[in-house]
Design an enzyme around this catalytic site. Structure first.
Site, PDB file in Angstrom:
ATOM      1  N   VAL A 141       2.506   6.455   7.263  1.00 10.97           N
ATOM      2  CA  VAL A 141       1.581   6.987   6.257  1.00 10.97           C
ATOM      3  C   VAL A 141       0.162   6.651   6.716  1.00 10.97           C
ATOM      4  O   VAL A 141      -0.120   5.511   7.108  1.00 10.97           O
ATOM      5  CB  VAL A 141       1.865   6.387   4.866  1.00 10.97           C
ATOM      6  CG1 VAL A 141       0.839   6.871   3.851  1.00 10.97           C
ATOM      7  CG2 VAL A 141       3.276   6.750   4.419  1.00 10.97           C
ATOM      8  N   HIS A 151       0.853  -1.194   0.000  1.00  8.45           N
ATOM      9  CA  HIS A 151       0.000   0.000   0.000  1.00  8.45           C
ATOM     10  C   HIS A 151       0.890   1.245   0.000  1.00  8.45           C
ATOM     11  O   HIS A 151       2.126   1.122  -0.102  1.00  8.45           O
ATOM     12  CB  HIS A 151      -0.947  -0.028   1.203  1.00  8.45           C
ATOM     13  CG  HIS A 151      -0.275  -0.285   2.520  1.00  8.45           C
ATOM     14  ND1 HIS A 151       0.675   0.559   3.045  1.00  8.45           N
ATOM     15  CD2 HIS A 151      -0.382  -1.309   3.403  1.00  8.45           C
ATOM     16  CE1 HIS A 151       1.095   0.094   4.202  1.00  8.45           C
ATOM     17  NE2 HIS A 151       0.480  -1.052   4.445  1.00  8.45           N
ATOM     18  N   HIS A 183       4.078   1.253   2.166  1.00  8.32           N
ATOM     19  CA  HIS A 183       5.226   0.560   1.578  1.00  8.32           C
ATOM     20  C   HIS A 183       5.842   1.425   0.462  1.00  8.32           C
ATOM     21  O   HIS A 183       7.071   1.510   0.342  1.00  8.32           O
ATOM     22  CB  HIS A 183       4.796  -0.782   0.969  1.00  8.32           C
ATOM     23  CG  HIS A 183       4.213  -1.752   1.944  1.00  8.32           C
ATOM     24  ND1 HIS A 183       2.878  -2.088   1.962  1.00  8.32           N
ATOM     25  CD2 HIS A 183       4.776  -2.477   2.939  1.00  8.32           C
ATOM     26  CE1 HIS A 183       2.659  -2.979   2.908  1.00  8.32           C
ATOM     27  NE2 HIS A 183       3.784  -3.231   3.521  1.00  8.32           N
TER      28      HIS A 183
HETATM   29  P1  AMP Z   1       4.697  -5.321   6.360  1.00  7.08           P
HETATM   30  O1  AMP Z   1       4.502  -5.659   4.926  1.00  7.08           O
HETATM   31  O2  AMP Z   1       3.430  -5.033   7.092  1.00  7.08           O
HETATM   32  O3  AMP Z   1       5.604  -6.291   7.079  1.00  7.08           O
HETATM   33  O4  AMP Z   1       5.466  -3.950   6.385  1.00  7.08           O
HETATM   34  C1  AMP Z   1       6.661  -3.766   5.668  1.00  7.08           C
HETATM   35  C2  AMP Z   1       7.271  -2.451   6.058  1.00  7.08           C
HETATM   36  O5  AMP Z   1       6.359  -1.399   5.727  1.00  7.08           O
HETATM   37  C3  AMP Z   1       7.563  -2.333   7.569  1.00  7.08           C
HETATM   38  O6  AMP Z   1       8.806  -1.705   7.759  1.00  7.08           O
HETATM   39  C4  AMP Z   1       6.427  -1.492   8.046  1.00  7.08           C
HETATM   40  O7  AMP Z   1       6.743  -0.740   9.205  1.00  7.08           O
HETATM   41  C5  AMP Z   1       6.198  -0.578   6.856  1.00  7.08           C
HETATM   42  N1  AMP Z   1       4.852  -0.001   6.916  1.00  7.08           N
HETATM   43  C6  AMP Z   1       3.684  -0.682   7.061  1.00  7.08           C
HETATM   44  N2  AMP Z   1       2.646   0.180   7.152  1.00  7.08           N
HETATM   45  C7  AMP Z   1       3.184   1.431   7.065  1.00  7.08           C
HETATM   46  C8  AMP Z   1       2.637   2.741   7.104  1.00  7.08           C
HETATM   47  N3  AMP Z   1       1.326   2.971   7.256  1.00  7.08           N
HETATM   48  N4  AMP Z   1       3.493   3.786   6.990  1.00  7.08           N
HETATM   49  C9  AMP Z   1       4.829   3.577   6.849  1.00  7.08           C
HETATM   50  N5  AMP Z   1       5.400   2.377   6.802  1.00  7.08           N
HETATM   51  C10 AMP Z   1       4.598   1.316   6.916  1.00  7.08           C
END
Ligand code: AMP
Length: 280
Positions: free
Chosen positions: A176, A34, A37
C-alpha cells in the site's frame, strides 16, 4: 474485539472460536498501524472467521544500534484501526510473555537470513522467524497475512513455515502506497519534510525498473544500473542495496523473469527504508 495479553488467554479464545468460525487468521504487526496494516486485516477478514492482530515490538529483531527504544508506539489508536478493519482479537503480549526468563530457543532460517535486509541487519531475520514461529504456534493459525512490502521477510517466513511443517498458509498482500508512491511504513514517521521528499527516490527507482522490464529489458545489470541512476539524482540518500533476486532463495539472478524480486533499501537521514516490486 477482545484484547488479550497472554498466550494462554489467546489459546482459550482461538480454540473456542475455531469451532464457531472454522478459520483462524493472524496478522503479525509491531503496531503503529497504518493503511498497509489495515489492508492485511481486511484481507484476513474476508477469508477468516476469527482474525487475530498481534501488536508486539519484538526486541530480538532489532540490532544493538537500531530503533527498538524509539520505535513508534500508539496502542489505543492501533486498537481503533484494527477494530475498524475487522480484527476479532488483539494479542498484545509483554516481552516477558513471549520471551520467558532465560529464553534460549531461536529459529534460524539458514542462508536466506543473511541475504538482502539480513545482510545489513545481522540477526534481524533470526528475531523475525523466532517471533513469528511463536505467534503461529500460539494461535494455531490457518492463514497468516504478510505484506509484500517486506519481501525478504516473506521468503524467510515461507521457508520457515515449510521447514517446521506449520499448519499456517502464508498469504502475501500487495504494497500500500501514499498517492505520490511512497510505500507506507511505520518508520515514515521519523522523516522530516525534506527527508519525506527525498524518500520518493525509492519508489521512483522501483517504478523505473518496472517500466524498463515491461518494455522488454530483462538483464539484471541493466535494470540495476537504471535504478542506481535514479538514486544518483538524490545523493543525500545512501543506498544500502539494489538487487534482483529469485524471490524464493533471495539469490541474485542475471535475467529477470516473471516472479523475480527487485528490491531496494536506502538510508534517508538515519531512517532505513525499503521498497520492491515483483517482475511481471
Ligand atoms: P510491521 O508492523 O512493520 O512489522 O509490519 C507488519 C506487517 O504489515 C508486515 O507483514 C508488513 O509487510 C506489512 N506492511 C507494512 N507496510 C506495508 C505496506 N505499505 N503495504 C502492505 N503491507 C505492509
Amino acid at each position: 474485539m477482545q484484547i488479550v495479553r497472554t498466550v494462554q488467554e489467546l489459546r482459550e479464545w482461538t480454540r473456542a472460536d475455531r469451532y464457531e468460525t472454522n478459520t483462524i487468521g493472524i496478522v503479525p504487526t509491531m503496531g503503529a498501524l497504518h493503511a498497509g496494516h489495515a489492508s492485511l486485516i481486511r484481507a484476513a477478514r474476508e477469508e477468516c472467521g476469527c482474525v487475530v492482530v498481534s501488536i508486539f515490538v519484538n526486541p530480538t529483531q532489532f540490532g544493538p544500534n537500531e530503533d527498538f527504544a524509539r520505535y513508534p508506539r500508539s496502542f489505543e489508536a492501533d486498537c481503533e484501526l484494527a477494530k475498524a478493519a475487522g480484527a476479532s482479537l488483539i494479542f498484545a503480549p509483554s516481552v516477558e510473555e513471549l520471551y520467558p526468563d532465560g529464553a534460549a530457543t531461536f529459529v534460524e532460517v539458514e542462508g536466506l537470513s543473511n541475504r538482502l535486509d539480513g545482510k545489513s541487519r545481522p540477526g534481524h531475520f533470526r528475531g523475525v522467524a523466532t517471533v513469528v514461529a511463536k505467534l503461529l504456534i500460539a494461535t494455531e493459525a490457518d492463514l497468516a497475512f504478510f505484506g509484500q512490502k517486506d519481501a525478504a521477510q516473506v521468503a524467510v517466513l515461507r521457508r520457515m513455515v515449510t521447514d517446521l511443517r506449520l499448519p499456517a498458509k502464508v498469504v502475501v498482500c500487495p504494497i500500500v502506497r501514499e498517492p505520490d508512491g511512497l510505500a507506507l511504513s511505520s518508520r515514515n514517521a521519523y522523516l522530516s519534510e525534506e527527508e519525506r521528499r527525498r524518500a520518493l527516490v525509492l519508489s521512483r527507482a522501483v517504478r523505473r525498473v518496472e517500466a524498463l522490464a515491461a518494455s522488454g529489458e530483462r538483464r539484471a545489470s541493466a535494470l540495476i544500473a537504471a535504478a542506481h541512476e535514479v538514486f544518483a539524482a538524490k545523493p543525500a540518500v545512501r543506498v544500502d542495496y539494489v538487487e534482483l533476486v529469485n524471490w524464493e532463495t533471495l539469490l541474485p539472478v542475471e535475467t529477470a523473469a516473471p516472479g523475480t524480486l527487485f528490491a531496494v533499501a536506502a538510508f534517508v537521514g538515519t531512517t532505513r527504508l525499503i521498497d520492491n516490486t515483483i517482475v511481471a
